[in-house]
Design an enzyme around this catalytic site. Structure first.
Site, PDB file in Angstrom:
ATOM      1  N   LYS A  20      40.406  64.104   1.171  1.00 33.38           N
ATOM      2  CA  LYS A  20      40.548  62.645   1.298  1.00 33.38           C
ATOM      3  C   LYS A  20      41.382  62.092   0.150  1.00 33.38           C
ATOM      4  O   LYS A  20      42.374  61.393   0.354  1.00 33.38           O
ATOM      5  CB  LYS A  20      39.191  61.952   1.298  1.00 33.38           C
ATOM      6  N   ASN A  21      41.008  62.421  -1.082  1.00 33.74           N
ATOM      7  CA  ASN A  21      41.694  61.850  -2.237  1.00 33.74           C
ATOM      8  C   ASN A  21      43.066  62.458  -2.455  1.00 33.74           C
ATOM      9  O   ASN A  21      43.854  61.949  -3.244  1.00 33.74           O
ATOM     10  CB  ASN A  21      40.816  61.988  -3.484  1.00 33.74           C
ATOM     11  N   CYS A  33      33.988  51.848  -2.257  1.00 34.71           N
ATOM     12  CA  CYS A  33      32.591  52.061  -2.662  1.00 34.71           C
ATOM     13  C   CYS A  33      32.218  51.162  -3.841  1.00 34.71           C
ATOM     14  O   CYS A  33      33.008  51.004  -4.768  1.00 34.71           O
ATOM     15  CB  CYS A  33      32.371  53.511  -3.099  1.00 34.71           C
ATOM     16  N   ARG A  50      35.483  47.711 -10.582  1.00 31.81           N
ATOM     17  CA  ARG A  50      36.633  48.615 -10.405  1.00 31.81           C
ATOM     18  C   ARG A  50      37.917  47.800 -10.514  1.00 31.81           C
ATOM     19  O   ARG A  50      38.642  47.606  -9.546  1.00 31.81           O
ATOM     20  CB  ARG A  50      36.535  49.348  -9.073  1.00 31.81           C
ATOM     21  N   ASP A  86      32.545  62.476  -8.697  1.00 29.42           N
ATOM     22  CA  ASP A  86      32.270  62.508  -7.260  1.00 29.42           C
ATOM     23  C   ASP A  86      31.296  63.616  -6.865  1.00 29.42           C
ATOM     24  O   ASP A  86      30.758  63.596  -5.763  1.00 29.42           O
ATOM     25  CB  ASP A  86      33.576  62.668  -6.476  1.00 29.42           C
ATOM     26  N   ARG A 114      33.579  58.027   5.579  1.00 32.62           N
ATOM     27  CA  ARG A 114      34.805  57.765   4.843  1.00 32.62           C
ATOM     28  C   ARG A 114      35.396  59.022   4.228  1.00 32.62           C
ATOM     29  O   ARG A 114      36.590  59.108   3.977  1.00 32.62           O
ATOM     30  CB  ARG A 114      34.555  56.736   3.733  1.00 32.62           C
TER      31      ARG A 114
HETATM   32  C1  EPZ Z   1      39.686  57.925  -7.735  1.00 30.65           C
HETATM   33  O1  EPZ Z   1      39.337  56.544  -7.740  1.00 30.65           O
HETATM   34  C2  EPZ Z   1      38.930  58.543  -6.553  1.00 30.65           C
HETATM   35  N1  EPZ Z   1      39.334  57.880  -5.340  1.00 30.65           N
HETATM   36  C3  EPZ Z   1      37.435  58.362  -6.754  1.00 30.65           C
HETATM   37  O2  EPZ Z   1      36.750  59.030  -5.690  1.00 30.65           O
HETATM   38  C4  EPZ Z   1      37.031  59.025  -8.049  1.00 30.65           C
HETATM   39  O3  EPZ Z   1      35.680  58.768  -8.296  1.00 30.65           O
HETATM   40  C5  EPZ Z   1      37.866  58.454  -9.217  1.00 30.65           C
HETATM   41  O4  EPZ Z   1      39.273  58.584  -8.938  1.00 30.65           O
HETATM   42  C6  EPZ Z   1      37.591  59.180 -10.523  1.00 30.65           C
HETATM   43  O5  EPZ Z   1      37.811  60.527 -10.397  1.00 30.65           O
HETATM   44  C7  EPZ Z   1      40.496  58.267  -4.758  1.00 30.65           C
HETATM   45  O6  EPZ Z   1      41.233  59.110  -5.215  1.00 30.65           O
HETATM   46  C8  EPZ Z   1      40.843  57.591  -3.482  1.00 30.65           C
HETATM   47  P1  EPZ Z   1      40.127  55.619 -11.506  1.00 30.65           P
HETATM   48  P2  EPZ Z   1      40.120  55.489  -8.642  1.00 30.65           P
HETATM   49  O7  EPZ Z   1      41.210  54.606 -11.444  1.00 30.65           O
HETATM   50  O8  EPZ Z   1      41.565  55.792  -8.640  1.00 30.65           O
HETATM   51  C9  EPZ Z   1      38.537  52.246 -14.521  1.00 30.65           C
HETATM   52  C10 EPZ Z   1      35.253  59.286  -3.888  1.00 30.65           C
HETATM   53  O9  EPZ Z   1      34.015  59.341  -3.839  1.00 30.65           O
HETATM   54  N2  EPZ Z   1      39.796  51.515 -14.257  1.00 30.65           N
HETATM   55  O10 EPZ Z   1      40.447  56.942 -12.065  1.00 30.65           O
HETATM   56  O11 EPZ Z   1      39.679  54.151  -8.214  1.00 30.65           O
HETATM   57  C11 EPZ Z   1      37.627  52.294 -13.306  1.00 30.65           C
HETATM   58  O12 EPZ Z   1      36.880  51.121 -13.148  1.00 30.65           O
HETATM   59  C12 EPZ Z   1      35.944  58.242  -4.797  1.00 30.65           C
HETATM   60  O13 EPZ Z   1      36.000  60.016  -3.246  1.00 30.65           O
HETATM   61  C13 EPZ Z   1      40.054  50.351 -14.923  1.00 30.65           C
HETATM   62  O14 EPZ Z   1      39.247  49.896 -15.737  1.00 30.65           O
HETATM   63  O15 EPZ Z   1      39.475  55.805 -10.072  1.00 30.65           O
HETATM   64  C14 EPZ Z   1      36.779  53.520 -13.570  1.00 30.65           C
HETATM   65  O16 EPZ Z   1      35.714  53.175 -14.379  1.00 30.65           O
HETATM   66  C15 EPZ Z   1      34.985  57.325  -5.450  1.00 30.65           C
HETATM   67  N3  EPZ Z   1      41.211  49.687 -14.655  1.00 30.65           N
HETATM   68  C16 EPZ Z   1      37.758  54.427 -14.300  1.00 30.65           C
HETATM   69  O17 EPZ Z   1      38.822  53.605 -14.781  1.00 30.65           O
HETATM   70  C17 EPZ Z   1      42.139  50.172 -13.756  1.00 30.65           C
HETATM   71  O18 EPZ Z   1      43.181  49.525 -13.531  1.00 30.65           O
HETATM   72  C18 EPZ Z   1      38.349  55.537 -13.448  1.00 30.65           C
HETATM   73  O19 EPZ Z   1      38.887  54.971 -12.290  1.00 30.65           O
HETATM   74  C19 EPZ Z   1      41.862  51.366 -13.090  1.00 30.65           C
HETATM   75  C20 EPZ Z   1      40.680  52.045 -13.351  1.00 30.65           C
END
Ligand code: EPZ
Length: 420
Positions: A22-23, A116, A121, A305, A397
């Site tokens: 998915k990711n 989610c 986020r 995850d 999802r």
């Molecule tokens: C990706 O989400 C994955 N989703 C998530 O998987 C996964 O949990 C996450 O990476 C971490 O590995 C997809 O790839 C579609 P991040 P993403 O930006 O890109 C903070 C699943 O279950 N942050 O790396 O949204 C954020 O709040 C899903 O498959 C900011 O503060 O994750 C978080 O605490 C759930 N500002 C941290 O960084 C920003 O602009 C990591 O988020 C962006 C992120």
């Protein structure tokens, strides 16, 4: 409304080919619009998040068609640069279209993404990266209006290795004049998938997998073909299932190196894990012991995850295990549902302590989010009696067919309408 009915107490044995990631596929689908051409995405999983991406692509004027588990995307007729709120709210990854649309159209109008509920986020790092490339972004009224007559290459330093912000920066940088450099980039395997697909379309992206990625922008891109790799989190989920239930399983078509932190944890808990080529095998007696604290971290650290699945696998372990969730503020929502099945989990902020219990009992439980929902299924596989898992829209999802996969390994699990 369909629900999952799980009868616990069966060992899991046999072979399984893990679905596409998915990711891995979601940023690839967004990347198709960076070129005006025909793309073929093979091993594309059938998920509601993929359907949400297809809906966005079609809204933008692209044509899509399934051919078995390959998705054909023709982006030549793309004629829009805005995505309506309803489509944006479907999933978090809709925000990845921002960089891609900007690179293609020089402008984009989107609202904030859904996805989610794992705590706040924000997308501040996504927007900062696009602004660094010269985009003007107006955030008034809940809509992001972005414009860049010319995107110009930049050095982008991410405050933390956000997966999504790295993907958005790469996609937008493909449309920029010159070579951009992204520092403190995410190193998740999904970035390597995106790089491979973009380069198959004629781009020049280097460094995915490391924390420094370079993108030589403004290259003439064309359509391309990409085969999506196996989903490492689905793989982790099913490894945890077999570990907890006992059994002897083998997964094919996987890259076992992507899960070294998960397999290390399962070995510490008492499983035997072997891997060779594109195969991984796990044998377990089904009696696990507690392990050292599990701290989630960006790749190659322990994946957030996989935290709910490992937690579910250790519910009947001997001793207590501490979990520290460092990525998301609110990723223990499954704990209350697991407690309905007799689990003993104490949560304090980002820390959870799982104390192993003698047995779990079946109950009616509700999925709270994608991975939390899968954890409930894993608990049901261990419980005495029947567990009924509802709100499957969360699980759908990210898991093509959890009942099909686990039944293939010998589990007693059925998806059916509630009232029968
Ligand atoms: C990706 O989400 C994955 N989703 C998530 O998987 C996964 O949990 C996450 O990476 C971490 O590995 C997809 O790839 C579609 P991040 P993403 O930006 O890109 C903070 C699943 O279950 N942050 O790396 O949204 C954020 O709040 C899903 O498959 C900011 O503060 O994750 C978080 O605490 C759930 N500002 C941290 O960084 C920003 O602009 C990591 O988020 C962006 C992120």
């Amino acid at each position: 409304m369909q629900e999952l009915f799980v009868e616990g107490g069966r060992r899991l044995c046999g072979e399984l080919t893990i679905q596409g990631s998915k990711n891995g596929v979601l940023p690839v689908l967004a990347a198709t619009i960076v070129c005006a051409g025909e793309c073929r995405i093979e091993n594309c999983p059938r998920l509601s998040d993929v359907d949400a991406s297809v809906a966005i692509l079609r809204h933008l004027g692209c044509h899509t068609q399934w051919e078995g588990n390959a998705l054909l995307v023709d982006t030549r007729q793309m004629d829009r640069a805005e995505v309506p709120d309803a489509l944006m709210r479907e999933m978090r990854s809709s925000v990845i279209f921002l960089g891609a649309i900007l690179a293609r159209q020089g402008e984009a109008a989107l609202s904030y993404p859904g996805g989610c509920e794992l705590g706040p986020r924000p997308i501040d790092m996504h927007l900062a990266a696009l602004r660094a490339l010269g985009a003007e972004i107006d955030e008034r009224g809940g809509t992001l209006r972005c414009r860049a007559d010319v995107l110009t290459a930049a050095e982008i330093v991410l405050p933390l290795p956000s997966v999504g912000a790295t993907e958005n920066a790469i996609l937008a940088a493909c449309g920029a004049e010159g070579t951009s450099v992204i520092y403190n980039a995410a190193r998740e395997p999904e970035l390597a998938e995106l790089q491979a697909f973009l380069n198959a379309m004629g781009a020049e992206v280097r460094g995915a997998g490391s924390s420094v990625i370079t993108v030589a922008g403004k290259r003439q891109l064309h359509g391309g073909t990409h085969r999506v790799g196996a989903d490492r989190i689905v793989e982790a989920t099913y490894l945890c299932a077999a570990a907890a239930c006992g059994g002897d399983i083998r997964f094919k078509g996987v890259d076992y190196r992507q899960l070294s932190t998960v397999t290390a944890a399962l070995e510490e808990a008492g499983c035997a894990v072997t891997s060779e080529g594109e195969q991984i095998s796990l044998r377990s007696a089904g009696v696990l012991r507690a392990i050292r604290p599990v701290r989630t971290a960006p790749y190659p650290g322990f994946p957030t995850d996989a935290q709910p699945a490992l937690m579910a696998a250790l519910l009947c372990s001997t001793g207590s295990t501490v979990f520290v969730e460092n990525i998301f503020e609110n990723r223990y929502r499954h704990a209350d549902e697991l407690a309905r099945m007799g689990a003993e989990i104490r949560v304090a902020g980002r820390v959870a302590v799982v104390s192993g219990v003698k047995a779990l009992h079946g109950a009616a439980v509700k999925s709270t989010d994608l991975r939390g929902g899968a954890a409930l299924v894993l608990a049901g596989l261990q419980a005495e009696g029947e567990t009924c898992v509802s709100q499957l829209e969360h699980i759908d999802r990210g898991y093509e067919d959890v009942a099909r996969d686990l039944s293939a390994l010998g589990a007693q699990i059925e998806r059916r309408e509630k009232d029968r």
